[in-house]
Motif scaffolding. Structure first.
Motif, short mmCIF file in Angstrom:
data_model
loop_
_atom_site.label_atom_id
_atom_site.label_comp_id
_atom_site.label_asym_id
_atom_site.label_seq_id
_atom_site.Cartn_x
_atom_site.Cartn_y
_atom_site.Cartn_z
N LEU A 1 1.26 5.62 -0.29
CA LEU A 1 0.53 6.84 0.02
C LEU A 1 1.40 8.07 -0.30
N LEU B 1 4.12 2.85 8.46
CA LEU B 1 4.46 3.50 7.20
C LEU B 1 5.95 3.83 7.19
N PHE C 1 5.71 13.88 0.66
CA PHE C 1 6.35 12.64 1.10
C PHE C 1 5.63 11.45 0.50
N PHE D 1 -2.70 13.64 4.56
CA PHE D 1 -2.88 12.60 3.56
C PHE D 1 -3.46 13.18 2.27
N TYR E 1 1.75 12.12 1.04
CA TYR E 1 1.38 13.11 2.04
C TYR E 1 1.98 14.46 1.64
N TYR F 1 0.87 -1.18 0.00
CA TYR F 1 0.00 0.00 0.00
C TYR F 1 0.91 1.22 0.00
N PHE G 1 8.66 6.16 5.23
CA PHE G 1 8.61 7.39 4.46
C PHE G 1 9.89 7.63 3.67
#
Lengths: 112, 113
Positions: free
Chosen positions: B34, B101, B89, B46, B36, B32, B103
């Motif tokens: 993401l 998570l 990020f 987010f 940010y 997954y 980063f």
């Protein structure tokens, strides 16, 4: 809007003092996290929690400790602050897999 | 060893044009991803995410593309606006029970009026 809160926003404190950074969330999330970030760098995970009475060390070694006595509360404590602890501390929570983490506004800590 | 890498520390784009932010990862267990957005002295906000079973996810002006074979993802912002100026990020979620998570180091985007 994320319901996760950190206090204080800014803290300047002398070397050797004990400090506690507060983090609370009202979303009922089981998973909570503490990240540390220095300017221009990535966020480093220093602690996480699966739920009440569960805490684990993160990927970055830290002299801080955490506790999780209630679902909504995940405080971070430094027993004796040092200038090397100067950084931004970010608290986050999430529901679990395949979902985003919500962050608080952070605490900017300066140890003099 | 950095598992999530953002090799461009900064990007400058004219207002109205496309902004493309890139991210590479090394851990094949990530499932997954993401993006940010972060302002100084604030927590990350987010923006958009994508599951490893997809190759594209779109939300308004933001689109994330995932190329699993290349272990690469990108964020497209079209059209870019001055308010998009911030540090972006990339993050990836580990496929274990912690759901923590990991980063990247961020890319500072400047959108010029």
């Amino acid at each position: 809007e994320a319901d996760i809160y950190q206090t204080p926003r800014y803290l300047v404190i002398g070397t050797g003092k004990k400090i506690t950074l507060e983090c609370s969330q009202t979303m009922g999330h089981d998973k909570m996290y503490w990240y540390q970030q220095d300017p221009g760098m990535e966020l480093h995970l220093i602690h996480y929690s699966y739920g009440v009475n569960s805490t684990e060390k993160g990927d970055l070694s830290s002299e801080s400790t955490v506790s999780r006595i209630r679902t909504e509360h995940f405080p971070l404590t430094l027993e004796s602050a040092r200038p090397s602890h100067t950084s931004q501390y970010l608290c986050a929570s999430s529901r679990g897999p395949g979902t985003e983490a919500f962050f608080g506004q952070g605490t900017r800590l300066t140890v003099v | 060893d950095q598992q999530v890498k953002q090799n461009s520390p900064s990007l400058s784009v004219q207002e109205g044009r496309i902004s493309i932010l890139n991210c590479d990862y090394t851990n094949s267990m990530f499932d997954y991803f993401l993006w940010y957005k972060k302002y100084p002295a604030e927590g990350p906000t987010f923006l958009i995410s994508i599951s490893s079973i997809k190759d594209k996810n779109e939300d308004g002006r933001f689109t994330v593309f995932l190329n699993k074979s290349a272990k690469h993802l990108s964020l497209h912002i079209v059209p870019s606006q001055p308010g998009d100026s911030a540090v972006y990020f990339c993050a990836a979620s580990v496929k274990d029970s912690s759901y923590k998570l990991i980063f990247g180091s961020g890319t500072r985007l400047l959108v010029r009026p």
